[in-house]
Motif scaffolding. Structure first.
Motif, PDB file in Angstrom:
ATOM      1  N   THR A  85       4.480  11.508   5.714  1.00 16.15           N
ATOM      2  CA  THR A  85       4.626  10.484   6.755  1.00 16.15           C
ATOM      3  C   THR A  85       3.268  10.067   7.293  1.00 16.15           C
ATOM      4  N   GLY A  86       2.417  11.051   7.590  1.00 10.73           N
ATOM      5  CA  GLY A  86       1.077  10.746   8.093  1.00 10.73           C
ATOM      6  C   GLY A  86       0.253   9.969   7.095  1.00 10.73           C
ATOM      7  N   LEU A  87       0.394  10.309   5.821  1.00  6.52           N
ATOM      8  CA  LEU A  87      -0.349   9.608   4.775  1.00  6.52           C
ATOM      9  C   LEU A  87       0.102   8.151   4.674  1.00  6.52           C
ATOM     10  N   LEU A  88       1.406   7.926   4.745  1.00  5.07           N
ATOM     11  CA  LEU A  88       1.917   6.557   4.683  1.00  5.07           C
ATOM     12  C   LEU A  88       1.451   5.735   5.881  1.00  5.07           C
ATOM     13  N   LEU A  89       1.454   6.333   7.060  1.00  2.00           N
ATOM     14  CA  LEU A  89       0.981   5.621   8.255  1.00  2.00           C
ATOM     15  C   LEU A  89      -0.497   5.263   8.123  1.00  2.00           C
ATOM     16  N   ARG A  90      -1.289   6.212   7.642  1.00  2.00           N
ATOM     17  CA  ARG A  90      -2.728   5.993   7.545  1.00  2.00           C
ATOM     18  C   ARG A  90      -3.061   4.905   6.528  1.00  2.00           C
ATOM     19  N   VAL A  91      -2.417   4.972   5.369  1.00  2.00           N
ATOM     20  CA  VAL A  91      -2.726   4.020   4.309  1.00  2.00           C
ATOM     21  C   VAL A  91      -2.134   2.640   4.604  1.00  2.00           C
ATOM     22  N   SER A  92      -0.920   2.622   5.148  1.00  2.00           N
ATOM     23  CA  SER A  92      -0.239   1.346   5.362  1.00  2.00           C
ATOM     24  C   SER A  92      -0.754   0.595   6.574  1.00  2.00           C
ATOM     25  N   ALA A  93      -1.002   1.343   7.672  1.00  2.00           N
ATOM     26  CA  ALA A  93      -1.301   0.660   8.934  1.00  2.00           C
ATOM     27  C   ALA A  93      -2.518   1.211   9.660  1.00  2.00           C
ATOM     28  N   ASP A  94      -3.298   2.074   8.983  1.00  2.00           N
ATOM     29  CA  ASP A  94      -4.488   2.655   9.607  1.00  2.00           C
ATOM     30  C   ASP A  94      -4.131   3.345  10.923  1.00  2.00           C
ATOM     31  N   LEU A  95      -3.034   4.103  10.899  1.00  2.00           N
ATOM     32  CA  LEU A  95      -2.571   4.819  12.080  1.00  2.00           C
ATOM     33  C   LEU A  95      -2.570   6.317  11.823  1.00  2.00           C
ATOM     34  N   GLN A 155       7.426   3.822  14.730  1.00  2.00           N
ATOM     35  CA  GLN A 155       6.575   3.812  13.543  1.00  2.00           C
ATOM     36  C   GLN A 155       6.692   5.122  12.769  1.00  2.00           C
ATOM     37  N   LEU A 156       6.737   6.239  13.485  1.00  3.52           N
ATOM     38  CA  LEU A 156       6.924   7.532  12.835  1.00  3.52           C
ATOM     39  C   LEU A 156       8.257   7.579  12.098  1.00  3.52           C
ATOM     40  N   ASP A 157       9.296   7.075  12.733  1.00  2.67           N
ATOM     41  CA  ASP A 157      10.624   7.086  12.123  1.00  2.67           C
ATOM     42  C   ASP A 157      10.666   6.211  10.873  1.00  2.67           C
ATOM     43  N   LEU A 158      10.026   5.044  10.921  1.00  6.68           N
ATOM     44  CA  LEU A 158      10.024   4.144   9.770  1.00  6.68           C
ATOM     45  C   LEU A 158       9.301   4.767   8.572  1.00  6.68           C
ATOM     46  N   ALA A 159       8.108   5.320   8.823  1.00  6.64           N
ATOM     47  CA  ALA A 159       7.352   5.955   7.738  1.00  6.64           C
ATOM     48  C   ALA A 159       8.083   7.187   7.222  1.00  6.64           C
ATOM     49  N   GLY A 160       8.675   7.956   8.132  1.00  4.39           N
ATOM     50  CA  GLY A 160       9.419   9.137   7.724  1.00  4.39           C
ATOM     51  C   GLY A 160      10.650   8.780   6.901  1.00  4.39           C
ATOM     52  N   SER A 161      11.305   7.702   7.244  1.00  6.07           N
ATOM     53  CA  SER A 161      12.476   7.259   6.481  1.00  6.07           C
ATOM     54  C   SER A 161      12.086   6.856   5.063  1.00  6.07           C
ATOM     55  N   LEU A 162      10.960   6.166   4.927  1.00  2.00           N
ATOM     56  CA  LEU A 162      10.501   5.778   3.596  1.00  2.00           C
ATOM     57  C   LEU A 162      10.163   7.010   2.765  1.00  2.00           C
ATOM     58  N   ARG A 198       0.834  -1.208   0.000  1.00  2.00           N
ATOM     59  CA  ARG A 198       0.000   0.000   0.000  1.00  2.00           C
ATOM     60  C   ARG A 198       0.869   1.259   0.000  1.00  2.00           C
ATOM     61  N   ALA A 199       1.973   1.220   0.724  1.00  2.00           N
ATOM     62  CA  ALA A 199       2.883   2.363   0.744  1.00  2.00           C
ATOM     63  C   ALA A 199       3.486   2.610  -0.634  1.00  2.00           C
ATOM     64  N   VAL A 200       3.867   1.543  -1.305  1.00  2.00           N
ATOM     65  CA  VAL A 200       4.423   1.673  -2.656  1.00  2.00           C
ATOM     66  C   VAL A 200       3.393   2.274  -3.592  1.00  2.00           C
ATOM     67  N   ASP A 201       2.150   1.836  -3.484  1.00  2.00           N
ATOM     68  CA  ASP A 201       1.069   2.386  -4.319  1.00  2.00           C
ATOM     69  C   ASP A 201       0.976   3.894  -4.145  1.00  2.00           C
ATOM     70  N   VAL A 202       0.986   4.358  -2.896  1.00  2.87           N
ATOM     71  CA  VAL A 202       0.881   5.794  -2.616  1.00  2.87           C
ATOM     72  C   VAL A 202       2.058   6.555  -3.227  1.00  2.87           C
ATOM     73  N   LEU A 203       3.269   6.072  -2.992  1.00  7.85           N
ATOM     74  CA  LEU A 203       4.451   6.801  -3.434  1.00  7.85           C
ATOM     75  C   LEU A 203       4.606   6.795  -4.954  1.00  7.85           C
ATOM     76  N   MET A 204       4.248   5.704  -5.606  1.00 10.10           N
ATOM     77  CA  MET A 204       4.352   5.671  -7.060  1.00 10.10           C
ATOM     78  C   MET A 204       3.226   6.467  -7.709  1.00 10.10           C
ATOM     79  N   ARG A 205       2.067   6.516  -7.035  1.00  9.71           N
ATOM     80  CA  ARG A 205       0.994   7.378  -7.536  1.00  9.71           C
ATOM     81  C   ARG A 205       1.428   8.845  -7.452  1.00  9.71           C
ATOM     82  N   ALA A 206       2.080   9.197  -6.352  1.00  9.66           N
ATOM     83  CA  ALA A 206       2.596  10.557  -6.196  1.00  9.66           C
ATOM     84  C   ALA A 206       3.659  10.854  -7.245  1.00  9.66           C
ATOM     85  N   THR A 207       4.509   9.874  -7.532  1.00  7.91           N
ATOM     86  CA  THR A 207       5.559  10.053  -8.543  1.00  7.91           C
ATOM     87  C   THR A 207       4.950  10.324  -9.908  1.00  7.91           C
TER      88      THR A 207
END
Length: 215
Positions: free
Chosen positions: A153-163, A172-179, A113-122
């Motif tokens: 970061t917030g978008l990745l957390l929400r889409v990937s893990a419903d957080l 978790q914040l650090d992991l999503a922020g790093s991606l 799901r994270a890849v989908d978001v980032l490639m859609r943004a790309t």
């Protein structure tokens, strides 16, 4: 994630501020709507200029003329050029979030799901490479606080893990922020001609598998 192009507007008027100050029945809501529309017009004008000539083309006077507002009005909304860049970035993220709400990622794993978001943004940004290059470079050199990293970061957390950011742990914040940071760097490499879309996708898939599958 494309910002709609601004249309040619009427010449700036020195009466804008006067008209906004009049109060009538229901005047507050009218003024608020008018101000929102004017702000949106300014942001769209700035994005249209940046998409053709980068941040250098976003001269405040030129933006005001294209948006059909007085220069003083522009400075009331955006005290500096960087504030305007930040607003354009916010508009782009708004469009990405709207796209995700309409068509949520369907992958079965957080990484997918994270890849989908980032490639859609790309794909969205690369429709306007001049604009993408201007925004990314300006954000890296920004002297004002920008919402880009936190919102991605917030978008990745929400889409990937419903957080939400508030519910996520520091790890978790650090992991999503790093991606998110990996994606920005890969996007820069693509804009410089050093990466293809397929190479970026492969690298993002590897990073996502390592960083977010345990969210």
């Amino acid at each position: 994630m494309r910002t709609p192009q601004a249309t040619t507007a009427a010449p700036p008027s020195d009466t804008e501020g006067i008209m906004e100050s009049h109060s009538t029945s229901g005047g507050h809501s009218v003024r608020t709507r008018s101000q929102h529309q004017r702000r949106k017009r300014i942001v769209q004008a700035a994005a249209a200029l940046a998409s053709r000539g980068g941040v250098e083309a976003m001269q405040m006077r030129t933006v005001a003329e294209r948006a059909g507002v007085a220069l003083g009005t522009l400075y009331r909304y955006f005290p500096s050029k960087m504030d305007l860049v930040v607003a354009v970035v916010g508009e782009e993220i708004d469009l990405l979030e709207s796209s995700i709400q309409r068509r949520p990622p369907s992958a079965s794993t957080p990484a997918g799901r994270a890849v989908d978001v980032l490639m859609r943004a790309t794909r969205g940004l690369m429709r306007e490479p001049e604009l993408a290059d201007a925004l990314i470079r300006s954000l890296i050199m920004a002297e004002v606080e920008t919402p880009f990293g936190d919102r991605m970061t917030g978008l990745l957390l929400r889409v990937s893990a419903d957080l939400t950011r508030e519910r996520a742990s520091e790890v978790q914040l650090d992991l999503a922020g790093s991606l998110s940071s990996v994606w920005v760097q890969e996007l820069l490499e693509m804009l410089r001609g050093r990466r293809t879309y397929e190479q970026i996708q492969r690298r993002i898939e590897i990073a996502a598998a390592r960083l977010v599958n345990d969210l």
